[in-house]
Design a protein around this motif. Structure first.
Motif, PDB file in Angstrom:
ATOM      1  N   LYS A  85       0.805  -1.254  -0.064  1.00  0.00           N
ATOM      2  CA  LYS A  85      -0.067  -0.027  -0.021  1.00  0.00           C
ATOM      3  C   LYS A  85       0.889   1.278  -0.011  1.00  0.00           C
ATOM      4  N   ASP A  86       2.156   1.131   0.608  1.00  0.00           N
ATOM      5  CA  ASP A  86       3.074   2.338   0.707  1.00  0.00           C
ATOM      6  C   ASP A  86       3.649   2.550  -0.708  1.00  0.00           C
ATOM      7  N   GLY A  87       3.291   1.715  -1.759  1.00  0.00           N
ATOM      8  CA  GLY A  87       3.919   2.047  -3.169  1.00  0.00           C
ATOM      9  C   GLY A  87       5.241   0.996  -3.311  1.00  0.00           C
ATOM     10  N   ARG A  88       5.664   0.574  -2.398  1.00  0.00           N
ATOM     11  CA  ARG A  88       6.901  -0.260  -2.396  1.00  0.00           C
ATOM     12  C   ARG A  88       6.342  -1.684  -2.982  1.00  0.00           C
ATOM     13  N   VAL A  89       7.226  -2.295  -3.565  1.00  0.00           N
ATOM     14  CA  VAL A  89       7.126  -3.859  -3.835  1.00  0.00           C
ATOM     15  C   VAL A  89       7.923  -4.782  -2.734  1.00  0.00           C
ATOM     16  N   GLU A  90       7.179  -5.962  -2.446  1.00  0.00           N
ATOM     17  CA  GLU A  90       7.687  -6.740  -1.650  1.00  0.00           C
ATOM     18  C   GLU A  90       8.171  -8.065  -2.562  1.00  0.00           C
ATOM     19  N   ILE A  91       9.513  -8.457  -2.220  1.00  0.00           N
ATOM     20  CA  ILE A  91       9.978  -9.868  -3.105  1.00  0.00           C
ATOM     21  C   ILE A  91      10.537 -10.578  -1.927  1.00  0.00           C
ATOM     22  N   LYS A  92       9.582 -11.722  -1.925  1.00  0.00           N
ATOM     23  CA  LYS A  92      10.077 -12.999  -1.041  1.00  0.00           C
ATOM     24  C   LYS A  92      10.697 -14.034  -2.043  1.00  0.00           C
ATOM     25  N   LEU A  93      11.960 -14.387  -1.709  1.00  0.00           N
ATOM     26  CA  LEU A  93      12.665 -15.260  -2.491  1.00  0.00           C
ATOM     27  C   LEU A  93      12.741 -16.501  -1.736  1.00  0.00           C
ATOM     28  N   SER A  94      12.577 -17.580  -2.378  1.00  0.00           N
ATOM     29  CA  SER A  94      12.823 -18.946  -1.466  1.00  0.00           C
ATOM     30  C   SER A  94      13.473 -19.682  -2.744  1.00  0.00           C
ATOM     31  N   LEU A  95      14.684 -20.032  -2.627  1.00  0.00           N
ATOM     32  CA  LEU A  95      15.656 -20.601  -3.693  1.00  0.00           C
ATOM     33  C   LEU A  95      15.987 -22.174  -3.110  1.00  0.00           C
ATOM     34  N   LYS A  96      16.084 -22.881  -3.891  1.00  0.00           N
ATOM     35  CA  LYS A  96      16.710 -24.361  -3.778  1.00  0.00           C
ATOM     36  C   LYS A  96      17.377 -24.720  -4.907  1.00  0.00           C
ATOM     37  N   ASN A  97      18.358 -25.867  -4.834  1.00  0.00           N
ATOM     38  CA  ASN A  97      19.021 -26.255  -5.897  1.00  0.00           C
ATOM     39  C   ASN A  97      19.978 -25.355  -6.559  1.00  0.00           C
ATOM     40  N   ILE A  98      20.508 -24.484  -5.518  1.00  0.00           N
ATOM     41  CA  ILE A  98      21.275 -23.669  -5.909  1.00  0.00           C
ATOM     42  C   ILE A  98      22.735 -23.575  -4.908  1.00  0.00           C
ATOM     43  N   TYR A  99      23.876 -23.524  -5.610  1.00  0.00           N
ATOM     44  CA  TYR A  99      25.020 -23.980  -4.776  1.00  0.00           C
ATOM     45  C   TYR A  99      25.037 -22.748  -3.737  1.00  0.00           C
ATOM     46  N   PHE A 100      25.992 -23.203  -2.926  1.00  0.00           N
ATOM     47  CA  PHE A 100      26.258 -22.547  -1.539  1.00  0.00           C
ATOM     48  C   PHE A 100      27.161 -21.239  -2.012  1.00  0.00           C
ATOM     49  N   GLY A 101      26.595 -20.089  -1.222  1.00  0.00           N
ATOM     50  CA  GLY A 101      27.528 -18.820  -1.330  1.00  0.00           C
ATOM     51  C   GLY A 101      26.397 -17.668  -1.625  1.00  0.00           C
ATOM     52  N   GLU A 102      27.029 -16.623  -1.719  1.00  0.00           N
ATOM     53  CA  GLU A 102      26.452 -15.399  -2.063  1.00  0.00           C
ATOM     54  C   GLU A 102      26.070 -15.223  -3.529  1.00  0.00           C
ATOM     55  N   HIS A 103      24.568 -14.745  -3.840  1.00  0.00           N
ATOM     56  CA  HIS A 103      24.344 -14.800  -5.277  1.00  0.00           C
ATOM     57  C   HIS A 103      23.598 -13.555  -5.618  1.00  0.00           C
ATOM     58  N   ALA A 104      24.030 -12.683  -6.659  1.00  0.00           N
ATOM     59  CA  ALA A 104      23.313 -11.592  -7.113  1.00  0.00           C
ATOM     60  C   ALA A 104      21.813 -12.025  -7.450  1.00  0.00           C
ATOM     61  N   VAL A 105      20.801 -10.878  -7.533  1.00  0.00           N
ATOM     62  CA  VAL A 105      19.432 -11.342  -7.809  1.00  0.00           C
ATOM     63  C   VAL A 105      19.130  -9.767  -8.596  1.00  0.00           C
ATOM     64  N   HIS A 106      18.909 -10.288  -9.817  1.00  0.00           N
ATOM     65  CA  HIS A 106      18.723  -9.006 -10.810  1.00  0.00           C
ATOM     66  C   HIS A 106      17.224  -9.309 -11.401  1.00  0.00           C
ATOM     67  N   ILE A 107      16.792  -8.009 -11.930  1.00  0.00           N
ATOM     68  CA  ILE A 107      15.383  -8.051 -12.855  1.00  0.00           C
ATOM     69  C   ILE A 107      16.063  -7.562 -14.066  1.00  0.00           C
ATOM     70  N   HIS A 108      15.762  -8.494 -15.230  1.00  0.00           N
ATOM     71  CA  HIS A 108      16.417  -8.278 -16.431  1.00  0.00           C
ATOM     72  C   HIS A 108      15.153  -7.805 -17.367  1.00  0.00           C
ATOM     73  N   GLU A 109      15.651  -7.205 -18.345  1.00  0.00           N
ATOM     74  CA  GLU A 109      14.709  -6.391 -19.416  1.00  0.00           C
ATOM     75  C   GLU A 109      13.734  -7.344 -20.033  1.00  0.00           C
ATOM     76  N   HIS A 110      13.789  -8.494 -20.469  1.00  0.00           N
ATOM     77  CA  HIS A 110      13.145  -9.289 -21.346  1.00  0.00           C
ATOM     78  C   HIS A 110      12.494 -10.429 -20.602  1.00  0.00           C
ATOM     79  N   PRO A 111      11.400 -10.968 -20.829  1.00  0.00           N
ATOM     80  CA  PRO A 111      10.722 -11.901 -20.154  1.00  0.00           C
ATOM     81  C   PRO A 111      11.043 -13.223 -20.838  1.00  0.00           C
ATOM     82  N   VAL A 112      12.232 -13.411 -20.915  1.00  0.00           N
ATOM     83  CA  VAL A 112      12.854 -14.822 -21.547  1.00  0.00           C
ATOM     84  C   VAL A 112      13.644 -15.486 -20.665  1.00  0.00           C
TER      85      VAL A 112
END
Length: 175
Positions: free
Chosen positions: A46-73
């Motif tokens: 309601k305050d205009g922000r977007v909440e993103i809840k990520l739940s990952l699996k089958n991804i290897y151990f460590g820190e990973h970048a999360v990006h929104i990319h420009e094409h729906p592909v």
């Protein structure tokens, strides 16, 4: 038979896997082998922000970048069809934005030794409103991409995040 199976996998990899309820959207992520890599749940607050809840699996151990990319592909195995970072405001990575984000950058996510990770982000630079200039569902949508390394939050435009290892198509489902 192998060609038919390969064609079926290719179709499933590019088909949007979303579910929409009110002001929320669930995106299913796949890794480069077509395996389930978790979900990203987007909710317009309601305050205009977007909440993103990520739940990952089958991804290897460590820190990973999360990006929104420009094409729906999400074309495995490299997900290059997703294009560059979603960046409607044209911000330079880490220079103009004190948080170090383009419009399409999200904070890094930590994946444990069990190959799972969870994080929740609330951002004011994305929208689920198709009429907004920063909408991630307008014009056919975008993609959420998990990278092999953490984003350094300063190198333009990639953040030195490495290869794309999981992807999900973000589109506004048809009623």
């Amino acid at each position: 038979m192998r060609i038919l199976a390969a064609a079926l996998v290719a179709c499933l990899m590019t088909a949007p896997a979303v579910a929409r309820s009110n002001d929320s959207l669930t995106v299913h992520l796949k890794n480069s082998k077509g395996q389930d890599a978790g979900t990203a749940k987007f909710k317009q607050l309601k305050d205009g922000r977007v909440e993103i809840k990520l739940s990952l699996k089958n991804i290897y151990f460590g820190e990973h970048a999360v990006h929104i990319h420009e094409h729906p592909v999400c074309d495995a195995p490299d997900f290059k069809g997703a294009g560059g970072h979603f960046n409607p405001s044209g911000r330079e990575h880490g220079l103009e934005n004190p948080k170090g984000h383009h419009n399409g950058d999200l904070p890094n996510i930590s994946v444990g030794e069990d190959h799972m990770g969870e994080a929740t982000f609330k951002v004011d630079y994305l929208s689920l409103d198709p009429s907004a200039s920063n909408s991630i569902v307008a014009n056919g949508g975008t993609a959420i991409v998990i990278h092999e390394h953490a984003d350094d939050m300063k190198t333009d435009p990639s953040g030195e995040a490495g290869n794309r290892i999981a992807c999900g198509v973000i589109t506004e489902p048809k009623p």
